[in-house]
Design a protein around this motif. Structure first.
Motif, PDB file in Angstrom:
ATOM      1  N   ARG A   1       0.842  -1.205   0.000  1.00 51.05           N
ATOM      2  CA  ARG A   1       0.000   0.000   0.000  1.00 51.05           C
ATOM      3  C   ARG A   1       0.875   1.251   0.000  1.00 51.05           C
ATOM      4  N   SER A   2       1.943   1.226   0.769  1.00 54.34           N
ATOM      5  CA  SER A   2       2.845   2.378   0.823  1.00 54.34           C
ATOM      6  C   SER A   2       3.444   2.667  -0.537  1.00 54.34           C
ATOM      7  N   LEU A   3       3.839   1.618  -1.258  1.00 52.79           N
ATOM      8  CA  LEU A   3       4.418   1.833  -2.584  1.00 52.79           C
ATOM      9  C   LEU A   3       3.381   2.388  -3.553  1.00 52.79           C
ATOM     10  N   ALA A   4       2.131   1.963  -3.431  1.00 55.66           N
ATOM     11  CA  ALA A   4       1.069   2.530  -4.273  1.00 55.66           C
ATOM     12  C   ALA A   4       0.890   4.007  -3.954  1.00 55.66           C
ATOM     13  N   GLU A   5       0.903   4.360  -2.664  1.00 56.23           N
ATOM     14  CA  GLU A   5       0.775   5.766  -2.270  1.00 56.23           C
ATOM     15  C   GLU A   5       1.992   6.574  -2.727  1.00 56.23           C
ATOM     16  N   ALA A   6       3.171   5.959  -2.663  1.00 54.05           N
ATOM     17  CA  ALA A   6       4.376   6.657  -3.127  1.00 54.05           C
ATOM     18  C   ALA A   6       4.279   6.941  -4.617  1.00 54.05           C
ATOM     19  N   TYR A   7       3.772   5.995  -5.374  1.00 56.20           N
ATOM     20  CA  TYR A   7       3.604   6.200  -6.810  1.00 56.20           C
ATOM     21  C   TYR A   7       2.610   7.327  -7.072  1.00 56.20           C
TER      22      TYR A   7
ATOM     23  N   ALA B   1       6.756  11.951  -2.098  1.00 57.12           N
ATOM     24  CA  ALA B   1       7.043  10.764  -1.299  1.00 57.12           C
ATOM     25  C   ALA B   1       8.518  10.382  -1.394  1.00 57.12           C
ATOM     26  N   TRP B   2       9.035   9.826  -0.299  1.00 58.85           N
ATOM     27  CA  TRP B   2      10.428   9.386  -0.204  1.00 58.85           C
ATOM     28  C   TRP B   2      10.435   7.975   0.390  1.00 58.85           C
ATOM     29  N   PRO B   3      10.161   6.947  -0.429  1.00 56.06           N
ATOM     30  CA  PRO B   3      10.167   5.562   0.077  1.00 56.06           C
ATOM     31  C   PRO B   3      11.575   4.973   0.011  1.00 56.06           C
ATOM     32  N   ARG B   4      11.967   4.263   1.075  1.00 58.48           N
ATOM     33  CA  ARG B   4      13.297   3.668   1.111  1.00 58.48           C
ATOM     34  C   ARG B   4      13.251   2.291   1.762  1.00 58.48           C
ATOM     35  N   LEU B   5      14.025   1.396   1.199  1.00 56.51           N
ATOM     36  CA  LEU B   5      14.229   0.074   1.760  1.00 56.51           C
ATOM     37  C   LEU B   5      15.374   0.185   2.756  1.00 56.51           C
ATOM     38  N   ILE B   6      15.263  -0.498   3.873  1.00 52.01           N
ATOM     39  CA  ILE B   6      16.345  -0.546   4.859  1.00 52.01           C
ATOM     40  C   ILE B   6      17.032  -1.890   4.672  1.00 52.01           C
TER      41      ILE B   6
ATOM     42  N   ILE C   1       7.111  11.499   8.616  1.00 53.67           N
ATOM     43  CA  ILE C   1       7.229  10.065   8.394  1.00 53.67           C
ATOM     44  C   ILE C   1       5.824   9.532   8.158  1.00 53.67           C
ATOM     45  N   TRP C   2       5.638   8.926   6.994  1.00 51.23           N
ATOM     46  CA  TRP C   2       4.347   8.319   6.660  1.00 51.23           C
ATOM     47  C   TRP C   2       4.279   6.872   7.105  1.00 51.23           C
ATOM     48  N   ARG C   3       5.347   6.122   6.917  1.00 53.79           N
ATOM     49  CA  ARG C   3       5.339   4.698   7.248  1.00 53.79           C
ATOM     50  C   ARG C   3       6.697   4.273   7.786  1.00 53.79           C
ATOM     51  N   LEU C   4       6.656   3.310   8.690  1.00 51.92           N
ATOM     52  CA  LEU C   4       7.861   2.636   9.155  1.00 51.92           C
ATOM     53  C   LEU C   4       7.486   1.194   9.435  1.00 51.92           C
ATOM     54  N   ASN C   5       8.016   0.304   8.630  1.00 56.19           N
ATOM     55  CA  ASN C   5       7.772  -1.129   8.769  1.00 56.19           C
ATOM     56  C   ASN C   5       9.116  -1.812   8.993  1.00 56.19           C
TER      57      ASN C   5
END
Length: 155
Positions: free
Chosen positions: A39-45, A51-56, A83-87
């Motif tokens: 869902r986060s990646l869909a919102e980032a798109y 949006a600033w999505p990053r893999l840790i 911060i929108w998401r932290l998983n």
């Protein structure tokens, strides 16, 4: 900043690592507090301008996902830098990866000239409230769509 492992880093989401990002899953009891990475990646798109999505990554292994939003023109100051998401993956929790992820967002926020970072969470037993308060976020007293708003001043 001290990292749990010398190979710990953030990475942009790419075709080569998107499956690893999608494989990051929190504990089942945490699903009520954070949306899944898909869902986060869909919102980032949909919000790719801000949006600033990053893999840790720790070495070659995905241990988490973080997504921030940087929207300096946003009317509501709570949504300009946050911060929108932290998983953090179920098997990787309580090892410093969440702290590292928040630190990476703080560094990016400062690099972009921000002086305030926000985060929101759904209150309740098992929420990430204590984690964020322990990192220095302070409640603002605002609640947006059922989520408590906290801030960290970046001096």
């Amino acid at each position: 900043m001290t990292t749990p492992h010398p190979l710990l880093r953030t990475a942009e989401i790419t075709p080569e690592n998107v499956d690893a990002a999608l494989g990051v899953r929190v504990r089942e009891d945490q699903n009520a507090f954070v949306a899944p990475v898909v869902r986060s990646l869909a919102e980032a798109y949909a919000s790719r301008a801000t949006a600033w999505p990053r893999l840790i990554l720790d070495g070659d292994g995905a241990v988490g996902f973080v997504m921030a939003n940087f929207a300096p023109g946003e009317e509501d100051p709570d949504f300009r830098c946050g911060i929108w998401r932290l998983n953090i993956a179920e098997g990787a929790q309580r090892r410093g990866y969440g702290r590292f992820a928040v630190g990476a967002v703080v560094e990016e926020a400062r690099r972009r000239g921000n002086r305030r970072l926000t985060v929101m969470w759904v209150p309740g037993e098992g929420s990430p409230e204590d984690f964020y308060l322990g990192l220095g976020f302070r409640p603002t007293g605002r609640v947006v769509e059922g989520e408590a708003v906290a801030e960290m001043l970046l001096d």
